[in-house]
Design an enzyme around this catalytic site. Sequence first.
Site, PDB file in Angstrom:
ATOM      1  N   GLY A 157      42.195  35.055  47.743  1.00  0.00           N
ATOM      2  CA  GLY A 157      41.729  34.707  46.276  1.00  0.00           C
ATOM      3  C   GLY A 157      41.964  36.175  45.577  1.00  0.00           C
ATOM      4  CE1 TYR A 158      39.743  42.337  44.169  1.00  0.00           C
ATOM      5  CE2 TYR A 158      41.726  43.066  45.400  1.00  0.00           C
ATOM      6  CZ  TYR A 158      40.670  43.333  44.484  1.00  0.00           C
ATOM      7  OH  TYR A 158      40.569  44.632  43.701  1.00  0.00           O
ATOM      8  CB  THR A 159      46.081  38.696  47.436  1.00  0.00           C
ATOM      9  OG1 THR A 159      45.609  39.599  48.412  1.00  0.00           O
ATOM     10  CG2 THR A 159      47.586  38.874  47.201  1.00  0.00           C
ATOM     11  CB  ALA A 161      42.528  37.451  41.225  1.00  0.00           C
ATOM     12  CE  LYS A 162      41.867  43.091  41.273  1.00  0.00           C
ATOM     13  NZ  LYS A 162      41.349  43.675  39.910  1.00  0.00           N
TER      14      LYS A 162
END
Length: 253
Positions: A157-159, A161-162
Amino acid sequence: MNPFDLTGRLAVVTGARRGIGRAMARALAGAGADIIGVSAELEERGSAVEEDVLAAGRTFEAVRADFADPQAVRALGAELAGRARPVDILVNNAGTIRRAPAAEHSDADWDTVLQVNLSAQFSLTRAVGAAMVARGRGKVVFTASLLSFQGGITVPGYTAAKHGIAGLTKALANEWAPHGVNVNAVAPGYIATDNTQALREDPERSRAILDRIPAGRWGSADDLAGVTVFLASDAAAYVHGAVVPVDGGWLGR
């Protein structure tokens, strides 16, 4: 004239309570900007970031907003865009992370991370940026990540989003550069903050990370100070759509 001088300008820094956001606010204040700090749990008075800003001789205002709440973010954007004193600099730093293998990464974690790290960033920037476009000037700085370039491990999820932040930076720059608004991003490497505590406490992962960083150390939040001031200043007048790594050389390996 000093092109890095931010005297008289108003900067909004989200995720300002600690870590990278606090360091960014402190750096901008040191360059002359007054600060509105935004965080979900920011103390109304007496926070560490407020003390930093006041020590630099600038004004500070604390605003609480939960970036996991879309309605709260929309309200914040409308309020900031409608102020008599316009926002000159918007630093989109608020973020969160959830670690789990992809096959076990829950919908709830995915939704929270995408909302806080991407959707909220767009919503706030749309409101504040529209006011900048109307005035013909402004600076927007996103906090991207090494995972704007790479896939990472156990942070899907973080990847996502970034990666989205890197794309959003370029998309907004394409539209707003002709109107005098600079949109860029800083991509921190492995910085010693709460978000990386689990990695630093894992001897094997920490050693593997350090072995790949040419600088040979974890970064500190203050390592982001210079590039933040640069991108927020007139010195970066012709810089649009850039995602600038501050990573100790990680991406060069």
